[in-house]
Design a protein around this motif. Structure first.
Motif, PDB file in Angstrom:
ATOM      1  N   THR A 133     -11.932  -5.187 -11.104  1.00 14.50           N
ATOM      2  CA  THR A 133     -10.940  -5.418 -10.038  1.00 14.50           C
ATOM      3  C   THR A 133     -10.978  -4.284  -9.014  1.00 14.50           C
ATOM      4  OG1 THR A 133      -9.511  -6.653 -11.553  1.00 14.50           O
ATOM      5  CG2 THR A 133      -8.493  -5.758  -9.560  1.00 14.50           C
ATOM      6  N   LYS A 134     -10.989  -3.056  -9.475  1.00  8.57           N
ATOM      7  CA  LYS A 134     -11.017  -1.910  -8.561  1.00  8.57           C
ATOM      8  C   LYS A 134     -12.289  -1.908  -7.709  1.00  8.57           C
ATOM      9  CE  LYS A 134      -8.232   1.201 -11.445  1.00  8.57           C
ATOM     10  NZ  LYS A 134      -8.257   2.404 -12.321  1.00  8.57           N
ATOM     11  N   THR A 181       2.661 -10.975 -11.574  1.00  9.63           N
ATOM     12  CA  THR A 181       2.262  -9.637 -11.140  1.00  9.63           C
ATOM     13  C   THR A 181       2.244  -8.690 -12.327  1.00  9.63           C
ATOM     14  OG1 THR A 181       3.163  -9.983  -8.923  1.00  9.63           O
ATOM     15  CG2 THR A 181       2.828  -7.706  -9.622  1.00  9.63           C
ATOM     16  N   ALA A 232      -2.086 -12.637  -2.879  1.00 15.58           N
ATOM     17  CA  ALA A 232      -1.051 -11.973  -3.666  1.00 15.58           C
ATOM     18  C   ALA A 232      -0.658 -12.855  -4.845  1.00 15.58           C
ATOM     19  CB  ALA A 232       0.168 -11.686  -2.792  1.00 15.58           C
ATOM     20  N   PHE A 257      -4.729   0.144  -2.304  1.00 11.94           N
ATOM     21  CA  PHE A 257      -5.564  -0.667  -1.409  1.00 11.94           C
ATOM     22  C   PHE A 257      -4.983  -0.564  -0.008  1.00 11.94           C
ATOM     23  CE2 PHE A 257      -6.329  -4.996   0.495  1.00 11.94           C
ATOM     24  CZ  PHE A 257      -7.708  -4.885   0.629  1.00 11.94           C
ATOM     25  N   PHE A 293     -12.227  -4.743  -4.950  1.00 13.06           N
ATOM     26  CA  PHE A 293     -11.260  -4.434  -3.893  1.00 13.06           C
ATOM     27  C   PHE A 293     -11.732  -3.243  -3.060  1.00 13.06           C
ATOM     28  CE2 PHE A 293      -8.249  -7.394  -5.661  1.00 13.06           C
ATOM     29  CZ  PHE A 293      -7.480  -7.749  -4.565  1.00 13.06           C
ATOM     30  N   THR A 331      -0.831  -2.205  -4.203  1.00 16.71           N
ATOM     31  CA  THR A 331      -1.048  -3.619  -3.907  1.00 16.71           C
ATOM     32  C   THR A 331      -1.156  -4.418  -5.203  1.00 16.71           C
ATOM     33  OG1 THR A 331      -2.260  -2.981  -1.899  1.00 16.71           O
ATOM     34  CG2 THR A 331      -2.577  -5.232  -2.709  1.00 16.71           C
ATOM     35  N   ARG A 333       1.180  -9.844   2.700  1.00 14.44           N
ATOM     36  CA  ARG A 333       0.450  -9.439   1.496  1.00 14.44           C
ATOM     37  C   ARG A 333       1.217  -8.461   0.624  1.00 14.44           C
ATOM     38  NH1 ARG A 333      -1.490  -8.672  -2.462  1.00 14.44           N
ATOM     39  NH2 ARG A 333      -3.625  -8.740  -3.215  1.00 14.44           N
ATOM     40  N   SER A 359     -10.342 -13.594  -3.628  1.00 12.02           N
ATOM     41  CA  SER A 359      -9.529 -12.902  -4.642  1.00 12.02           C
ATOM     42  C   SER A 359      -8.494 -11.928  -4.091  1.00 12.02           C
ATOM     43  CB  SER A 359     -10.459 -12.151  -5.596  1.00 12.02           C
ATOM     44  OG  SER A 359     -11.341 -11.311  -4.896  1.00 12.02           O
ATOM     45  N   ASP A 360      -8.257 -11.938  -2.783  1.00 14.24           N
ATOM     46  CA  ASP A 360      -7.284 -10.990  -2.242  1.00 14.24           C
ATOM     47  C   ASP A 360      -5.917 -11.615  -1.981  1.00 14.24           C
ATOM     48  OD1 ASP A 360      -8.157 -12.582  -0.172  1.00 14.24           O
ATOM     49  OD2 ASP A 360      -8.409 -10.963   1.273  1.00 14.24           O
ATOM     50  N   VAL A 412      -2.383  -7.294  -7.469  1.00 10.16           N
ATOM     51  CA  VAL A 412      -3.659  -7.998  -7.441  1.00 10.16           C
ATOM     52  C   VAL A 412      -3.726  -9.037  -8.551  1.00 10.16           C
ATOM     53  CG1 VAL A 412      -4.947  -6.109  -6.374  1.00 10.16           C
ATOM     54  CG2 VAL A 412      -4.751  -6.208  -8.864  1.00 10.16           C
TER      55      VAL A 412
END
Length: 293
Positions: A260-261, A199, A193, A205, A264, A210, A284, A190-191, A212
């Protein structure tokens, strides 16, 4: 046609290479490191830029040391993935051990599907093979298609050798419908871009804003499936361990972006522990809040 024939020849060469034992492949990997780092300079500018921005407190010699270790890891990773063409089940489980798979089984055996996420850290491809062997239920792997379909087909055959089901990213929702009556692990790296047009959200991050992807959080909140993070450690060349950590067991009780937070933050902790083992050669941070629209 010529490009396709060259790609097919390349895949055949990879098959022949994969027949060699990993210790011999690691000899070629070290030669590849010198080629990538000192001669070709493969993406060195991107790697250096990413490292400097991510670790502003490190001195330049410290950054260079991480950079060199990263390229050694990258060369090893390339040959470990090649080995996946013919690697045996026994060797997969010897080289990538998950320490607590039962935290997934307790849900799957009670007919509860789960979501998994990780990053481009360690050998995520070998980890996927190991998961497919460890779990009795279907493991669905979400992947981003490649432009070269010959190499994509080769890589997907490697990924699915021991039962994993490969799902192209844009087919994720269809897969949820297809397997709605089965207990499955739906797994994301899941990292990556997001595309500029997709977006929607930035998080802090590695010391920079960043962009995500929000797919795993959206699915978690829509289906209330528990979410787990795969923490990976590289023990030594060719050997990995994985811990399966809960991110959220009841997504219905979370606020927006909480999942999500959290995952990550877990990935960032892995990177800070062993910074050379993440994929720094990926561009990235080409999208930032100023150029996102």
């Amino acid at each position: 046609m010529i490009k396709k024939a060259i790609a097919q020849l390349g895949v055949f060469f990879l098959f022949l290479l994969s027949l060699l034992p990993l210790p011999i492949l690691f000899f070629f990997a070290r030669l590849t490191y010198y080629l990538l780092y000192y001669i070709i300079g493969y993406r060195k500018k991107i790697v250096r830029k990413n490292l400097l921005a991510s670790f502003p407190k490190k001195s330049l010699p410290e950054i260079v040391a991480v950079e060199k270790d990263f390229f050694k890891y990258l060369a090893d990773l390339m040959f470990e993935i090649i080995k996946m063409t013919t690697i045996s089940k026994k060797e997969v489980l010897k080289r990538f051990k998950f320490m607590n798979v039962d935290v997934l089984r307790v849900h799957l055996q009670n007919s509860v599907s789960v979501l998994g996420c990780g990053g481009h850290f360690g050998n995520w491809e070998l980890g996927g093979l190991s998961l497919g062997l460890e779990l009795e239920t279907k493991t669905l792997m979400i992947y981003k298609p490649l432009s070269n379909k010959v190499f994509e087909n080769w890589l997907n055959k490697c990924r699915s050798r021991y039962g994993n089901v490969l799902i192209a990213m844009k087919q994720t929702l269809r897969a949820l419908v297809t397997y709605k009556n089965e207990a499955t692990l739906l797994n994301f790296v899941s990292d990556q871009a997001p595309a500029r047009s997709e977006t929607k959200y930035f998080i802090p991050f590695l010391n920079q804003p960043t962009a995500v992807m929000l797919g795993i959080e959206k699915i978690a909140k829509q289906t209330n499936r528990p979410v787990f993070f795969f923490k990976v450690r590289r023990i030594k060349r060719g050997y990995y361990e994985g811990d399966i950590l809960p991110v959220c067991l009841d997504p219905s009780k979370t606020v927006d972006f909480e999942i999500t937070k959290k995952h990550f933050a877990l990935l960032e902790a892995c990177i800070n522990e062993n910074p050379a083992n993440w994929l720094w050669s990926h561009n990235r941070w080409k999208i930032n809040p100023e150029n996102a629209q």
